[in-house]
Design an enzyme around this catalytic site. Structure first.
Site, PDB file in Angstrom:
ATOM      1  N   ARG A  68       0.823  -1.201   0.000  1.00  0.00           N
ATOM      2  CA  ARG A  68       0.000   0.000   0.000  1.00  0.00           C
ATOM      3  C   ARG A  68       0.860   1.255   0.000  1.00  0.00           C
ATOM      4  NH1 ARG A  68      -1.894  -3.238   4.195  1.00  0.00           N
ATOM      5  NH2 ARG A  68      -3.874  -4.238   3.763  1.00  0.00           N
ATOM      6  N   SER A  79       7.633  -5.160   6.868  1.00  0.00           N
ATOM      7  CA  SER A  79       7.306  -6.060   7.974  1.00  0.00           C
ATOM      8  C   SER A  79       7.963  -7.427   7.843  1.00  0.00           C
ATOM      9  CB  SER A  79       5.798  -6.224   8.057  1.00  0.00           C
ATOM     10  OG  SER A  79       5.210  -4.963   7.946  1.00  0.00           O
ATOM     11  N   ASP A  97       5.497  -3.252  10.742  1.00  0.00           N
ATOM     12  CA  ASP A  97       4.042  -2.982  10.768  1.00  0.00           C
ATOM     13  C   ASP A  97       3.468  -2.983  12.184  1.00  0.00           C
ATOM     14  OD1 ASP A  97       4.335  -5.710  10.974  1.00  0.00           O
ATOM     15  OD2 ASP A  97       2.783  -6.226   9.511  1.00  0.00           O
TER      16      ASP A  97
END
Ligand code: ADP
Ligand code: MG
Length: 448
Positions: free
Chosen positions: A77, A141, A195
């Site tokens: 994203r 992450s 994350d």
């Protein structure tokens, strides 16, 4: 016909039993978790890496516009975020890009080029300037040896990633080089963030009780603020509050009772011996655990008359989202299960098969949620052994969000375990916190 006989029943209840987590098991998990935390913080060999993040808790007064990248699993994203102080965050623009298997298992250069091209596309579509510095928070992450707020070396891949020539390299340098190749030179990567850390910081920006950030998505992980004096393995760490967020990398926790099914999945995985908790808990694996049990029962001719339906024939072919749809069916006639099985190409499943599939799904989801509750309880107790304070746990990830029974299971474990103190511990969905948090951390970092 597929009539259940006594020995079949016994076998199924044996499977159920092997997936059960008792209150005693939870206590044992918590004890072992604490001892691994201590070893990890002291720099001794431990399944918990306990990585200092170089991030301090936010004050809530950070402001400005930032870009955040969120790379960590199924999707990638890009967000443009505005921090408005008082804990308010607006997402101005957001695009999602699917990470195809070829991209994440090819060369590292190709993967970072894909990311940089996506950023260029994002800047173009949302009419953002190609001049004037833009601070970017990069949520990455995977297990990193974080060397500074904007530097970190990939230790190993997980969650199915295997892009070559990235392990052992600074991922910020790799992204910077890829941005240069795209002709982008006004983006400054101000912060490299896990994350879990993003999720914690995003919620803590507006909620000062928030002190645990957790992910239950493709993978699972958690972080919390630790007293710097307790991070014995690192010298010279400094923050204004005397605390630093620790990324536990709890997906690798390995003091859990495994079933033969877990061993099978671990051995066949791309990272055998690693991420043992993740392989029993997270979205990437729950469908596969259920599939492994189902295949075993088909081979024993207990399910589907001994014929393997094609949806169950391929490793990782049975997605956790189906599992959670099936396990949500508490109706008498199992219409949800039957309809889903039809959609998956199994037209003739009878009641016995459907019920067995539903029960297997419940067993797998329940164990995941119970282990999750146990390790969350462990971190809360580590920070606050007598539960004197209120705690908010910020949780992100589709497994937690979309699997309907998950929250109820966690709540019931907390109630059984913490008793009258359970209401001091709140857990909330912190959706897309990983991206927003990266922007807040970029804001803090760029101010320094
Ligand atoms: P990421 O971890 O990559 O950021 P998500 O948080 O969306 O992404 O998690 C993706 C994982 O969630 C996948 O493993 C997927 O199987 C699982 N998932 C997606 N939808 C559901 C659902 N309805 N119920 C349970 N798990 C789901
Ligand atoms: Mg995520």
């Amino acid at each position: 016909m597929n009539k259940f006989n006594i020995s079949n029943k016994r076998l199924v209840s044996h499977i159920a039993k092997s997936f059960e987590i008792s209150l005693g098991d939870i206590k044992k998990i918590i004890k072992n978790f604490h001892s691994e935390m201590l070893k990890g913080l002291s720099g001794h060999k431990s399944s918990l890496a306990m990585i200092p993040s170089f991030v301090d808790m936010p004050k809530g007064n950070e402001t400005g516009k930032y870009i955040a990248l969120d790379l960590g699993g199924t999707n990638f994203r890009i967000l443009e975020v505005e921090l408005k102080a008082g804990g308010r965050i607006d997402v101005i623009a957001e695009d999602k890009f699917k990470l195809e298997k070829e991209i994440v298992t090819g060369t590292g250069r190709q993967m970072f080029d894909f990311i940089a091209e996506s950023i260029k596309y994002f800047l173009h579509v949302h009419k953002m300037s190609l001049s004037g510095e833009i601070d970017l928070g990069f949520t990455f992450s995977f297990p990193l040896n974080q060397t500074s707020i904007a530097g970190g070396i990939l230790l190993f891949w997980n969650k199915g990633f295997s892009a070559s020539n990235v392990i052992g390299k600074d991922v910020v340098a790799l992204l910077n080089a890829a941005l240069k190749r795209q002709g982008i030179d006004n983006i400054k990567i101000a912060a490299l963030v896990n994350d879990t850390v993003g999720t914690l910081i995003a919620k803590a920006y507006g909620d000062s009780y928030c002190d645990l950030g957790v992910i239950f998505g493709t993978g699972t992980n958690a972080c919390y603020p630790e007293k710097i004096s307790k991070i014995k393995k690192a010298r010279g760490l400094k923050t204004s509050t005397g605390y630093m967020v620790i990324n536990t990398e709890w997906g690798n926790f390995n003091k859990l009772n495994c079933t033969s099914c877990d061993t099978k999945i671990d051995k066949a995985s791309s990272n055998p011996g690693r991420q043992r908790l993740e392989k029993m808990v997270s979205g990437m694996y729950l469908g596969e655990i259920a599939r492994t049990i189902i295949i075993d029962l088909v081979e024993r001719k207990i399910l589907f008359n001994g014929n393997i339906p094609s949806v169950f024939s391929k490793p990782y072919g049975f997605d956790t989202k189906y599992l959670s749809e099936i396990e949500s069916d508490n109706s008498k006639n199992l219409m949800i299960v039957k309809n889903l099985l039809i959609r998956l190409g199994i037209a003739n499943a009878g009641y016995t098969d459907s019920r067995l599939i539903r029960n297997i799904s419940k067993i797998v989801v329940m164990r995941s949620a119970y282990i999750s509750a146990a390790v969350m309880a462990a971190v809360i107790l580590w920070m606050d052994p007598k539960i004197k304070r209120i705690h908010t746990i910020a949780i992100d990830g589709s497994l937690f969000e979309k699997c309907l029974s998950y929250q109820g299971h966690i709540k019931s474990v907390f109630q059984k375990f913490f008793k009258d103190k359970a209401d001091k511990i709140n857990f909330v969905l912190a959706k897309d916190g990983s991206g927003k948090g990266a922007a807040i951390i970029a804001a803090v970092a760029s101010r320094l």
